[in-house]
Design a protein around this motif. Structure first.
Motif, PDB file in Angstrom:
ATOM      1  N   ALA A 144       0.823  -1.211  -0.038  1.00  0.00           N
ATOM      2  CA  ALA A 144       0.014  -0.011   0.000  1.00  0.00           C
ATOM      3  C   ALA A 144       0.864   1.158  -0.101  1.00  0.00           C
ATOM      4  O   ALA A 144       2.042   1.198   0.612  1.00  0.00           O
ATOM      5  CB  ALA A 144      -0.782   0.051   1.151  1.00  0.00           C
ATOM      6  N   ALA A 145       0.507   2.394  -0.746  1.00  0.00           N
ATOM      7  CA  ALA A 145       0.962   3.569  -0.688  1.00  0.00           C
ATOM      8  C   ALA A 145       1.257   4.006   0.763  1.00  0.00           C
ATOM      9  O   ALA A 145       2.353   4.708   1.052  1.00  0.00           O
ATOM     10  CB  ALA A 145       0.249   4.659  -1.484  1.00  0.00           C
ATOM     11  N   LEU A 146       0.336   4.060   1.591  1.00  0.00           N
ATOM     12  CA  LEU A 146       0.311   4.477   2.994  1.00  0.00           C
ATOM     13  C   LEU A 146       1.351   3.666   3.558  1.00  0.00           C
ATOM     14  O   LEU A 146       2.420   4.356   4.376  1.00  0.00           O
ATOM     15  CB  LEU A 146      -0.985   3.950   3.805  1.00  0.00           C
ATOM     16  CG  LEU A 146      -2.081   4.872   3.444  1.00  0.00           C
ATOM     17  CD1 LEU A 146      -3.437   4.267   3.831  1.00  0.00           C
ATOM     18  CD2 LEU A 146      -2.026   6.154   4.313  1.00  0.00           C
ATOM     19  N   GLY A 147       1.369   2.498   3.417  1.00  0.00           N
ATOM     20  CA  GLY A 147       2.637   1.569   4.149  1.00  0.00           C
ATOM     21  C   GLY A 147       4.123   1.944   3.473  1.00  0.00           C
ATOM     22  O   GLY A 147       4.977   1.915   4.392  1.00  0.00           O
ATOM     23  N   LYS A 148       4.087   2.099   2.207  1.00  0.00           N
ATOM     24  CA  LYS A 148       5.290   2.390   1.852  1.00  0.00           C
ATOM     25  C   LYS A 148       5.946   3.678   1.944  1.00  0.00           C
ATOM     26  O   LYS A 148       7.225   3.890   2.466  1.00  0.00           O
ATOM     27  CB  LYS A 148       5.355   2.297   0.321  1.00  0.00           C
ATOM     28  CG  LYS A 148       4.936   0.702  -0.259  1.00  0.00           C
ATOM     29  CD  LYS A 148       5.617   0.428  -1.736  1.00  0.00           C
ATOM     30  CE  LYS A 148       4.481   1.422  -2.767  1.00  0.00           C
ATOM     31  NZ  LYS A 148       4.983   1.153  -4.281  1.00  0.00           N
ATOM     32  N   ALA A 149       5.126   4.592   2.182  1.00  0.00           N
ATOM     33  CA  ALA A 149       5.468   6.135   2.677  1.00  0.00           C
ATOM     34  C   ALA A 149       6.100   5.871   4.324  1.00  0.00           C
ATOM     35  O   ALA A 149       7.011   6.566   4.582  1.00  0.00           O
ATOM     36  CB  ALA A 149       4.202   7.031   2.958  1.00  0.00           C
ATOM     37  N   LEU A 150       5.356   5.023   5.079  1.00  0.00           N
ATOM     38  CA  LEU A 150       6.125   4.707   6.527  1.00  0.00           C
ATOM     39  C   LEU A 150       7.337   3.829   6.599  1.00  0.00           C
ATOM     40  O   LEU A 150       8.217   4.025   7.113  1.00  0.00           O
ATOM     41  CB  LEU A 150       4.969   4.223   7.301  1.00  0.00           C
ATOM     42  CG  LEU A 150       3.771   5.123   7.465  1.00  0.00           C
ATOM     43  CD1 LEU A 150       2.687   4.371   8.052  1.00  0.00           C
ATOM     44  CD2 LEU A 150       4.079   6.306   8.329  1.00  0.00           C
ATOM     45  N   LEU A 151       7.248   3.075   5.567  1.00  0.00           N
ATOM     46  CA  LEU A 151       8.547   1.982   5.594  1.00  0.00           C
ATOM     47  C   LEU A 151       9.883   2.679   5.065  1.00  0.00           C
ATOM     48  O   LEU A 151      10.826   2.599   5.267  1.00  0.00           O
ATOM     49  CB  LEU A 151       8.421   0.964   4.497  1.00  0.00           C
ATOM     50  CG  LEU A 151       7.408  -0.367   5.015  1.00  0.00           C
ATOM     51  CD1 LEU A 151       7.227  -1.263   3.881  1.00  0.00           C
ATOM     52  CD2 LEU A 151       7.696  -0.881   6.555  1.00  0.00           C
ATOM     53  N   ALA A 152       9.464   3.954   4.223  1.00  0.00           N
ATOM     54  CA  ALA A 152      10.654   4.827   3.661  1.00  0.00           C
ATOM     55  C   ALA A 152      11.108   5.396   4.603  1.00  0.00           C
ATOM     56  O   ALA A 152      12.359   6.054   4.627  1.00  0.00           O
ATOM     57  CB  ALA A 152      10.017   5.442   2.424  1.00  0.00           C
ATOM     58  N   GLN A 153      10.648   5.723   5.917  1.00  0.00           N
ATOM     59  CA  GLN A 153      11.214   6.676   7.116  1.00  0.00           C
ATOM     60  C   GLN A 153      12.008   5.596   7.961  1.00  0.00           C
ATOM     61  O   GLN A 153      12.469   6.407   8.893  1.00  0.00           O
ATOM     62  CB  GLN A 153       9.925   6.858   7.929  1.00  0.00           C
ATOM     63  CG  GLN A 153       8.898   7.944   7.114  1.00  0.00           C
ATOM     64  CD  GLN A 153       9.400   9.150   6.926  1.00  0.00           C
ATOM     65  OE1 GLN A 153      10.053  10.125   7.989  1.00  0.00           O
ATOM     66  NE2 GLN A 153       9.503   9.870   5.577  1.00  0.00           N
ATOM     67  N   ARG A 154      12.226   4.388   7.312  1.00  0.00           N
ATOM     68  CA  ARG A 154      12.779   3.382   8.270  1.00  0.00           C
ATOM     69  C   ARG A 154      14.285   3.429   7.645  1.00  0.00           C
ATOM     70  O   ARG A 154      14.274   3.144   6.365  1.00  0.00           O
ATOM     71  CB  ARG A 154      11.870   2.442   8.952  1.00  0.00           C
ATOM     72  CG  ARG A 154      10.963   2.864   9.773  1.00  0.00           C
ATOM     73  CD  ARG A 154       9.881   1.801   9.801  1.00  0.00           C
ATOM     74  NE  ARG A 154       9.038   2.133  11.064  1.00  0.00           N
ATOM     75  CZ  ARG A 154       8.257   3.269  11.010  1.00  0.00           C
ATOM     76  NH1 ARG A 154       8.335   4.090  10.003  1.00  0.00           N
ATOM     77  NH2 ARG A 154       7.428   3.545  12.102  1.00  0.00           N
ATOM     78  N   PRO A 155      15.065   2.829   8.432  1.00  0.00           N
ATOM     79  CA  PRO A 155      16.526   2.239   7.627  1.00  0.00           C
ATOM     80  C   PRO A 155      16.149   0.993   6.796  1.00  0.00           C
ATOM     81  O   PRO A 155      15.312   0.208   6.870  1.00  0.00           O
ATOM     82  CB  PRO A 155      17.334   1.816   8.835  1.00  0.00           C
ATOM     83  CG  PRO A 155      16.968   2.546  10.062  1.00  0.00           C
ATOM     84  CD  PRO A 155      15.392   2.882   9.966  1.00  0.00           C
ATOM     85  N   GLY A 156      16.664   0.862   5.713  1.00  0.00           N
ATOM     86  CA  GLY A 156      16.829  -0.072   4.809  1.00  0.00           C
ATOM     87  C   GLY A 156      17.019  -1.410   5.342  1.00  0.00           C
ATOM     88  O   GLY A 156      16.257  -2.531   4.970  1.00  0.00           O
ATOM     89  N   GLU A 157      17.764  -1.574   6.423  1.00  0.00           N
ATOM     90  CA  GLU A 157      18.199  -3.103   7.115  1.00  0.00           C
ATOM     91  C   GLU A 157      16.724  -3.406   7.784  1.00  0.00           C
ATOM     92  O   GLU A 157      16.981  -4.693   8.269  1.00  0.00           O
ATOM     93  CB  GLU A 157      19.207  -2.768   7.935  1.00  0.00           C
ATOM     94  CG  GLU A 157      19.266  -1.884   9.076  1.00  0.00           C
ATOM     95  CD  GLU A 157      19.952  -0.445   8.429  1.00  0.00           C
ATOM     96  OE1 GLU A 157      20.366   0.327   9.292  1.00  0.00           O
ATOM     97  OE2 GLU A 157      20.058  -0.155   7.201  1.00  0.00           O
ATOM     98  N   ASP A 158      15.953  -2.508   8.170  1.00  0.00           N
ATOM     99  CA  ASP A 158      14.690  -3.027   9.014  1.00  0.00           C
ATOM    100  C   ASP A 158      13.639  -3.817   8.137  1.00  0.00           C
ATOM    101  O   ASP A 158      13.031  -4.390   8.521  1.00  0.00           O
ATOM    102  CB  ASP A 158      14.037  -1.650   9.801  1.00  0.00           C
ATOM    103  CG  ASP A 158      15.032  -0.903  10.838  1.00  0.00           C
ATOM    104  OD1 ASP A 158      15.894  -1.722  11.183  1.00  0.00           O
ATOM    105  OD2 ASP A 158      14.361   0.024  11.287  1.00  0.00           O
ATOM    106  N   LEU A 159      13.989  -3.659   6.712  1.00  0.00           N
ATOM    107  CA  LEU A 159      12.852  -4.394   5.957  1.00  0.00           C
ATOM    108  C   LEU A 159      13.176  -6.011   6.290  1.00  0.00           C
ATOM    109  O   LEU A 159      14.180  -6.578   6.109  1.00  0.00           O
ATOM    110  CB  LEU A 159      13.394  -4.367   4.623  1.00  0.00           C
ATOM    111  CG  LEU A 159      12.793  -2.802   3.895  1.00  0.00           C
ATOM    112  CD1 LEU A 159      13.207  -2.827   2.474  1.00  0.00           C
ATOM    113  CD2 LEU A 159      11.277  -2.724   3.914  1.00  0.00           C
ATOM    114  N   PRO A 160      11.785  -6.499   6.316  1.00  0.00           N
ATOM    115  CA  PRO A 160      12.002  -8.099   6.409  1.00  0.00           C
ATOM    116  C   PRO A 160      12.371  -8.812   5.388  1.00  0.00           C
ATOM    117  O   PRO A 160      12.331  -8.313   4.147  1.00  0.00           O
ATOM    118  CB  PRO A 160      10.577  -8.553   7.045  1.00  0.00           C
ATOM    119  CG  PRO A 160       9.681  -7.404   6.312  1.00  0.00           C
ATOM    120  CD  PRO A 160      10.501  -6.188   6.479  1.00  0.00           C
ATOM    121  N   GLU A 161      12.981 -10.067   5.547  1.00  0.00           N
ATOM    122  CA  GLU A 161      13.402 -10.693   4.275  1.00  0.00           C
ATOM    123  C   GLU A 161      12.053 -11.106   3.520  1.00  0.00           C
ATOM    124  O   GLU A 161      11.001 -11.301   4.234  1.00  0.00           O
ATOM    125  CB  GLU A 161      14.085 -12.102   4.730  1.00  0.00           C
ATOM    126  CG  GLU A 161      15.512 -11.625   5.363  1.00  0.00           C
ATOM    127  CD  GLU A 161      16.339 -10.871   4.303  1.00  0.00           C
ATOM    128  OE1 GLU A 161      16.144 -11.464   3.243  1.00  0.00           O
ATOM    129  OE2 GLU A 161      17.291 -10.163   4.817  1.00  0.00           O
TER     130      GLU A 161
END
Length: 258
Positions: A144-161
């Motif tokens: 979702a655009a909402l979710g991606k806007a929030l994920l982009a506020q976090r360090p890339g290494e926080d992304l789950p596998e």
């Protein structure tokens, strides 16, 4: 046994929460006793006793035969109290009204919860109604655009596998593809999902940066059949202005919930 800040988890309370979350996740599909016992890995007799306790208190409901179970009316009271008592939701609602009126489109407020976003407020377009965005609905943040806007506020290494769940053929399902998209979100200043969460819908998401990292975001959803380059430019301009005004209106003194 899990612990939080050195406090041992109360097993009976944890089981009650797990049961309510399981019933809520099933939506309009009621469950049978054995299904619930198997899913949570507890004895049938223990599950029956827990269900009857919650039925008596209104947190779970059952059909006339007593064989099917779903969430009860007391869960609605808890959900509405959460929305009514949250100062950020109260703050944002008038701006959603304004944006929806200006654009003639559906606008939302959502909050990040683990790997999902949860819709907290929605103003529907009169021309296009979709229950996918009702209050309380969850969607995977990566789609979702909402979710991606929030994920982009976090360090890339926080992304789950990965791989991630595919909601449509356009959903990014690998960590690498999502990371590349989030880099574009940071450079652009807002997120876009082009039929990644719902076929036929493009979403534009804007993180609300009154928290660090941001927990809330607003978005505008538009049927692709109505989305022209000129309309897209107007949506982005209006939503950017709305975000700036919401952030400027945020004041201290409110409870900083975890």
């Amino acid at each position: 046994m899990s612990e939080t800040a050195g406090v041992r988890e109360v097993k009976s309370a944890a089981r009650t929460v797990e049961l309510l979350e399981l019933l809520a996740a099933r939506g309009d599909r009621p469950a049978r006793l054995q299904e619930l016992a198997d899913e949570l890995g507890v004895p049938r007799s223990s599950m029956y006793a827990l269900l009857q306790t919650l039925v008596a208190r209104g947190w779970v409901r059952t059909d006339t035969t007593g064989s099917l179970y779903g969430v009860g009316i007391r869960t609605l009271l808890t959900g509405t109290t959460y929305l009514d008592s949250d100062p950020r939701v109260r703050l944002v609602r008038p701006y959603l009204d304004e944006a929806s009126q200006k654009l003639g489109e559906t606008v939302h407020l959502a909050r990040l919860d683990g790997r999902d976003v949860v819709y907290l407020a929605t103003r529907e377009s009169h021309e296009y109604l979709r229950t996918i965005s009702r209050v309380g609905r969850r969607l995977p943040a990566h789609a979702a655009a909402l979710g991606k806007a929030l994920l982009a506020q976090r360090p890339g290494e926080d992304l789950p596998e990965g791989p991630y769940e595919a909601l449509t053929p356009r959903t990014r399902t690998t960590r690498e593809a999502l990371a590349a998209d989030l880099a574009e979100v940071r450079a652009r200043g807002h997120a876009i999902d082009r039929e990644e969460a719902v076929t036929g819908i493009t979403g534009f998401g804007f993180a609300l940066r009154y928290d660090t990292p941001a927990q809330d975001a607003v978005s505008c959803s538009v049927p692709v059949t109505r989305l022209t380059p000129e309309h897209e430019d107007r949506i982005v301009a209006v939503m950017r202005e709305v975000r700036a005004r919401i952030e400027a209106a945020t004041t201290g003194g409110t409870v900083n919930w975890r």
